[in-house]
Design a protein around this motif. Structure first.
Motif, PDB file in Angstrom:
ATOM      1  N   GLU A  43     -39.322  41.517 -24.992  1.00 38.88           N
ATOM      2  CA  GLU A  43     -38.274  41.345 -25.991  1.00 38.88           C
ATOM      3  C   GLU A  43     -37.021  40.661 -25.442  1.00 38.88           C
ATOM      4  OE1 GLU A  43     -36.256  45.798 -25.588  1.00 38.88           O
ATOM      5  OE2 GLU A  43     -37.347  45.227 -27.399  1.00 38.88           O
ATOM      6  N   ASP A  44     -36.863  40.604 -24.105  1.00 41.85           N
ATOM      7  CA  ASP A  44     -35.679  39.962 -23.557  1.00 41.85           C
ATOM      8  C   ASP A  44     -35.884  38.466 -23.309  1.00 41.85           C
ATOM      9  OD1 ASP A  44     -37.461  40.146 -21.453  1.00 41.85           O
ATOM     10  OD2 ASP A  44     -35.925  40.661 -19.962  1.00 41.85           O
ATOM     11  N   ARG A  45     -37.012  37.927 -23.785  1.00 41.12           N
ATOM     12  CA  ARG A  45     -37.293  36.503 -23.638  1.00 41.12           C
ATOM     13  C   ARG A  45     -36.788  35.730 -24.853  1.00 41.12           C
ATOM     14  NH1 ARG A  45     -37.876  38.293 -19.084  1.00 41.12           N
ATOM     15  NH2 ARG A  45     -39.793  38.120 -17.868  1.00 41.12           N
ATOM     16  N   MET A  46     -36.498  34.475 -24.611  1.00 45.37           N
ATOM     17  CA  MET A  46     -36.168  33.557 -25.690  1.00 45.37           C
ATOM     18  C   MET A  46     -36.890  32.242 -25.448  1.00 45.37           C
ATOM     19  SD  MET A  46     -32.099  34.140 -26.436  1.00 45.37           S
ATOM     20  CE  MET A  46     -32.211  33.254 -27.992  1.00 45.37           C
ATOM     21  N   LEU A  47     -37.181  31.530 -26.518  1.00 40.92           N
ATOM     22  CA  LEU A  47     -37.774  30.201 -26.436  1.00 40.92           C
ATOM     23  C   LEU A  47     -36.717  29.193 -26.863  1.00 40.92           C
ATOM     24  CD1 LEU A  47     -40.561  28.742 -25.929  1.00 40.92           C
ATOM     25  CD2 LEU A  47     -40.788  28.691 -28.422  1.00 40.92           C
ATOM     26  N   VAL A  48     -36.383  28.277 -25.950  1.00 36.34           N
ATOM     27  CA  VAL A  48     -35.399  27.235 -26.231  1.00 36.34           C
ATOM     28  C   VAL A  48     -36.158  25.934 -26.439  1.00 36.34           C
ATOM     29  CG1 VAL A  48     -33.371  26.002 -25.393  1.00 36.34           C
ATOM     30  CG2 VAL A  48     -33.716  28.399 -24.764  1.00 36.34           C
ATOM     31  N   VAL A  97     -37.581  31.732 -16.837  1.00 39.40           N
ATOM     32  CA  VAL A  97     -38.584  32.722 -16.423  1.00 39.40           C
ATOM     33  C   VAL A  97     -39.954  32.071 -16.574  1.00 39.40           C
ATOM     34  CG1 VAL A  97     -37.223  34.756 -17.005  1.00 39.40           C
ATOM     35  CG2 VAL A  97     -38.666  33.696 -18.754  1.00 39.40           C
ATOM     36  N   ALA A  98     -40.976  32.752 -16.086  1.00 43.63           N
ATOM     37  CA  ALA A  98     -42.334  32.214 -16.167  1.00 43.63           C
ATOM     38  C   ALA A  98     -42.705  31.932 -17.626  1.00 43.63           C
ATOM     39  CB  ALA A  98     -43.325  33.193 -15.545  1.00 43.63           C
ATOM     40  N   ASP A 106     -56.900  39.457 -19.399  1.00 38.37           N
ATOM     41  CA  ASP A 106     -56.516  39.300 -17.993  1.00 38.37           C
ATOM     42  C   ASP A 106     -56.505  37.840 -17.547  1.00 38.37           C
ATOM     43  OD1 ASP A 106     -56.032  41.979 -17.516  1.00 38.37           O
ATOM     44  OD2 ASP A 106     -58.116  42.389 -16.977  1.00 38.37           O
ATOM     45  N   GLU A 107     -56.450  36.932 -18.493  1.00 40.56           N
ATOM     46  CA  GLU A 107     -56.332  35.508 -18.190  1.00 40.56           C
ATOM     47  C   GLU A 107     -54.903  35.053 -18.484  1.00 40.56           C
ATOM     48  OE1 GLU A 107     -58.561  33.458 -16.869  1.00 40.56           O
ATOM     49  OE2 GLU A 107     -60.000  35.108 -16.674  1.00 40.56           O
ATOM     50  N   PRO A 108     -54.377  34.087 -17.693  1.00 42.26           N
ATOM     51  CA  PRO A 108     -53.018  33.595 -17.976  1.00 42.26           C
ATOM     52  C   PRO A 108     -52.980  32.798 -19.267  1.00 42.26           C
ATOM     53  CG  PRO A 108     -54.050  32.296 -16.231  1.00 42.26           C
ATOM     54  CD  PRO A 108     -54.976  33.443 -16.506  1.00 42.26           C
ATOM     55  N   HIS A 109     -51.984  33.072 -20.080  1.00 38.41           N
ATOM     56  CA  HIS A 109     -51.808  32.354 -21.343  1.00 38.41           C
ATOM     57  C   HIS A 109     -50.374  31.836 -21.423  1.00 38.41           C
ATOM     58  CE1 HIS A 109     -55.650  33.617 -23.138  1.00 38.41           C
ATOM     59  NE2 HIS A 109     -55.438  34.783 -22.527  1.00 38.41           N
ATOM     60  N   SER A 110     -50.239  30.631 -21.901  1.00 38.65           N
ATOM     61  CA  SER A 110     -48.914  30.031 -22.029  1.00 38.65           C
ATOM     62  C   SER A 110     -48.139  30.713 -23.150  1.00 38.65           C
ATOM     63  CB  SER A 110     -49.034  28.532 -22.321  1.00 38.65           C
ATOM     64  OG  SER A 110     -47.749  27.977 -22.540  1.00 38.65           O
ATOM     65  N   LEU A 111     -46.859  30.954 -22.899  1.00 39.23           N
ATOM     66  CA  LEU A 111     -45.977  31.498 -23.933  1.00 39.23           C
ATOM     67  C   LEU A 111     -45.359  30.384 -24.783  1.00 39.23           C
ATOM     68  CD1 LEU A 111     -44.090  34.282 -21.932  1.00 39.23           C
ATOM     69  CD2 LEU A 111     -46.073  34.512 -23.445  1.00 39.23           C
ATOM     70  N   ILE A 112     -45.589  29.145 -24.391  1.00 43.33           N
ATOM     71  CA  ILE A 112     -45.037  28.007 -25.127  1.00 43.33           C
ATOM     72  C   ILE A 112     -46.103  27.477 -26.076  1.00 43.33           C
ATOM     73  CG2 ILE A 112     -44.109  25.670 -24.957  1.00 43.33           C
ATOM     74  CD1 ILE A 112     -42.929  26.425 -22.273  1.00 43.33           C
ATOM     75  N   MET A 121     -38.513  25.709 -23.168  1.00 43.12           N
ATOM     76  CA  MET A 121     -38.369  26.540 -21.978  1.00 43.12           C
ATOM     77  C   MET A 121     -38.345  28.002 -22.406  1.00 43.12           C
ATOM     78  SD  MET A 121     -35.317  24.506 -19.897  1.00 43.12           S
ATOM     79  CE  MET A 121     -34.108  24.780 -21.213  1.00 43.12           C
ATOM     80  N   VAL A 122     -39.016  28.860 -21.631  1.00 40.81           N
ATOM     81  CA  VAL A 122     -38.916  30.301 -21.834  1.00 40.81           C
ATOM     82  C   VAL A 122     -37.822  30.811 -20.898  1.00 40.81           C
ATOM     83  CG1 VAL A 122     -40.116  32.512 -21.768  1.00 40.81           C
ATOM     84  CG2 VAL A 122     -41.359  30.441 -22.425  1.00 40.81           C
ATOM     85  N   VAL A 123     -36.872  31.538 -21.461  1.00 39.10           N
ATOM     86  CA  VAL A 123     -35.706  31.957 -20.685  1.00 39.10           C
ATOM     87  C   VAL A 123     -35.407  33.432 -20.933  1.00 39.10           C
ATOM     88  CG1 VAL A 123     -34.745  29.629 -20.897  1.00 39.10           C
ATOM     89  CG2 VAL A 123     -34.013  31.397 -22.509  1.00 39.10           C
ATOM     90  N   ARG A 124     -34.565  33.996 -20.057  1.00 42.16           N
ATOM     91  CA  ARG A 124     -34.054  35.349 -20.259  1.00 42.16           C
ATOM     92  C   ARG A 124     -32.909  35.312 -21.260  1.00 42.16           C
ATOM     93  NH1 ARG A 124     -31.658  37.080 -15.049  1.00 42.16           N
ATOM     94  NH2 ARG A 124     -31.734  34.865 -14.542  1.00 42.16           N
ATOM     95  N   SER A 125     -32.828  36.313 -22.078  1.00 41.99           N
ATOM     96  CA  SER A 125     -31.681  36.461 -22.964  1.00 41.99           C
ATOM     97  C   SER A 125     -30.473  36.907 -22.138  1.00 41.99           C
ATOM     98  CB  SER A 125     -31.978  37.496 -24.052  1.00 41.99           C
ATOM     99  OG  SER A 125     -30.883  37.644 -24.920  1.00 41.99           O
ATOM    100  N   LEU A 126     -29.344  36.237 -22.334  1.00 40.37           N
ATOM    101  CA  LEU A 126     -28.124  36.529 -21.580  1.00 40.37           C
ATOM    102  C   LEU A 126     -26.985  36.879 -22.524  1.00 40.37           C
ATOM    103  CD1 LEU A 126     -28.190  33.479 -19.119  1.00 40.37           C
ATOM    104  CD2 LEU A 126     -28.973  35.796 -18.624  1.00 40.37           C
ATOM    105  N   ASP A 127     -25.970  37.481 -21.959  1.00 46.51           N
ATOM    106  CA  ASP A 127     -24.704  37.657 -22.674  1.00 46.51           C
ATOM    107  C   ASP A 127     -23.885  36.399 -22.397  1.00 46.51           C
ATOM    108  OD1 ASP A 127     -22.459  38.536 -23.964  1.00 46.51           O
ATOM    109  OD2 ASP A 127     -21.914  40.036 -22.464  1.00 46.51           O
ATOM    110  N   MET A 128     -23.904  35.456 -23.346  1.00 50.00           N
ATOM    111  CA  MET A 128     -23.308  34.148 -23.100  1.00 50.00           C
ATOM    112  C   MET A 128     -21.780  34.217 -23.141  1.00 50.00           C
ATOM    113  SD  MET A 128     -25.801  32.181 -22.442  1.00 50.00           S
ATOM    114  CE  MET A 128     -24.948  30.599 -22.455  1.00 50.00           C
ATOM    115  N   LEU A 129     -21.154  33.514 -22.216  1.00 47.17           N
ATOM    116  CA  LEU A 129     -19.700  33.435 -22.169  1.00 47.17           C
ATOM    117  C   LEU A 129     -19.229  32.295 -23.068  1.00 47.17           C
ATOM    118  CD1 LEU A 129     -19.356  33.948 -18.329  1.00 47.17           C
ATOM    119  CD2 LEU A 129     -18.776  35.592 -20.113  1.00 47.17           C
ATOM    120  N   PRO A 130     -18.121  32.475 -23.802  1.00 43.51           N
ATOM    121  CA  PRO A 130     -17.715  31.503 -24.825  1.00 43.51           C
ATOM    122  C   PRO A 130     -16.947  30.305 -24.262  1.00 43.51           C
ATOM    123  CG  PRO A 130     -16.155  33.313 -24.797  1.00 43.51           C
ATOM    124  CD  PRO A 130     -17.218  33.657 -23.768  1.00 43.51           C
ATOM    125  N   ILE A 131     -17.278  29.909 -23.043  1.00 40.80           N
ATOM    126  CA  ILE A 131     -16.552  28.839 -22.368  1.00 40.80           C
ATOM    127  C   ILE A 131     -17.509  27.688 -22.073  1.00 40.80           C
ATOM    128  CG2 ILE A 131     -15.125  28.190 -20.382  1.00 40.80           C
ATOM    129  CD1 ILE A 131     -13.894  30.369 -22.178  1.00 40.80           C
TER     130      ILE A 131
END
Length: 321
Positions: A43-48, A97-98, A106-112, A121-131
């Motif tokens: 749940e902490d992943r995001m797709l950009v 992130v991966a 048990d086989e690797p599957h793409s999240l994209i 890109m698959v990334v971690r969700s962050l607390d973004m700074l407004p700068i």
């Protein structure tokens, strides 16, 4: 603006001028479908997803530039790798992130999803700074306009006698407050940054931005390029670590010039042979008064811009795209 895609395992949550953001589908609600292999995406992943949209002067323009999203994503991934230690410098934490996981088989599957392969890109969700962390190494654009009026850039005094396209005595950190889509980002002082995010975070944003610019400018120089200016975005992770996010050092977020043209050019236009969307900006300035809806971009402008984006990627990475 084009409608968001219906992507397996992901739900659309936001669209910016160029990028679309997706979060994992919550399978516990029974809505949507999971990722390939039937695996729940953390749940902490995001797709950009980088689209082919192009923006200038705070407007999304039409039509888009075919293939632009893939070019931007490829260049961002290359720079993220360099800044993670691939250039021999210290590791700059980033939000990548991966992009695959082990499925129920048990086989690797793409999240994209296949529909956005190459431009996501698959990334971690962050607390973004407004700068928006802007670093300027050369005098141009809005900085040049302000300098002609007051001898300053974002209120920072500069020596007299500088010309459009000149290298600054030292890179300037000129932060901006990020505005909602459709509104102008607001240039702010460093002191205002301290008020917004605190003294420690403000200093970290400034120092990290100047460090990344210096490393990237050195890399660009080795490939016959000048990194005139750029902008970064950062967030913090669950541990409070300052983390580089969004895109980085792309043709959309940076001004790149040809170093040989800059050294030998007799006019500002000749000196600033750009590898970014300056072609689009110049055409708009000549054909639009910045009121109302911008005109459609001609095919020739779209093609020239795409060619410059592609050439920049090839010159930096040594690959053919």
């Amino acid at each position: 603006m084009s409608s968001p895609l219906n992507l397996s395992g992901w739900r659309h949550v936001y669209s910016g001028k160029v990028r679309d953001l997706y979060r994992p589908v919550d399978l516990s609600t029974g809505s949507g479908t999971g990722a390939a292999g039937g695996t729940q995406i953390p749940e902490d992943r995001m797709l950009v997803v980088a689209s082919d949209r192009v923006s200038a002067f705070d407007h999304v323009l039409s039509p888009g530039i075919r293939g632009k999203g893939e070019l931007l994503t490829t260049l961002s991934l290359w720079w993220f790798d360099r800044l993670a230690g691939g250039d021999g410098g210290r590791r700059i934490p980033n939000h990548l992130v991966a992009d695959h996981t082990l499925g129920a088989d048990d086989e690797p599957h793409s999240l994209i999803p296949d529909e956005v392969s190459g431009r996501a890109m698959v990334v971690r969700s962050l607390d973004m700074l407004p700068i928006e962390c802007v670093v300027r190494g050369y005098l141009t654009g809005s900085g040049w306009a302000e300098y002609r009026e007051s001898g300053t850039v974002c209120g920072i005094p500069l020596p007299g006698g500088l010309e459009d396209g000149d290298r600054l005595p030292e890179p300037l950190y000129t932060p901006a407050f990020k505005a909602p889509m459709g509104e102008h980002d607001e240039n702010i002082s460093y002191e205002r940054t301290v008020e917004l995010v605190g003294e420690d975070a403000a200093a970290a944003l400034r120092d990290r931005s100047l460090e990344i610019y210096a490393r990237a400018a050195t890399t660009a120089e080795a490939h016959g390029l000048i990194l005139a200016d750029t902008k970064f975005e950062f967030g913090t992770d669950a541990d409070g670590t300052l983390t580089l996010a969004d895109e980085v050092l792309t043709s959309d977020s940076s001004r790149y010039w040809d170093a040989a043209a800059w050294a030998g050019g007799e006019t500002p236009k000749a000196r600033m042979a750009s590898f970014d969307k300056q072609i689009v900006r110049d055409w708009l300035v000549a054909h639009w008064d910045k009121h109302g809806t911008p005109p459609d971009l001609p095919a020739e402008i779209i093609e020239r811009t795409a060619d410059r984006y592609r050439e920049l990627l090839e010159r930096l990475t040594g690959g053919s795209h």
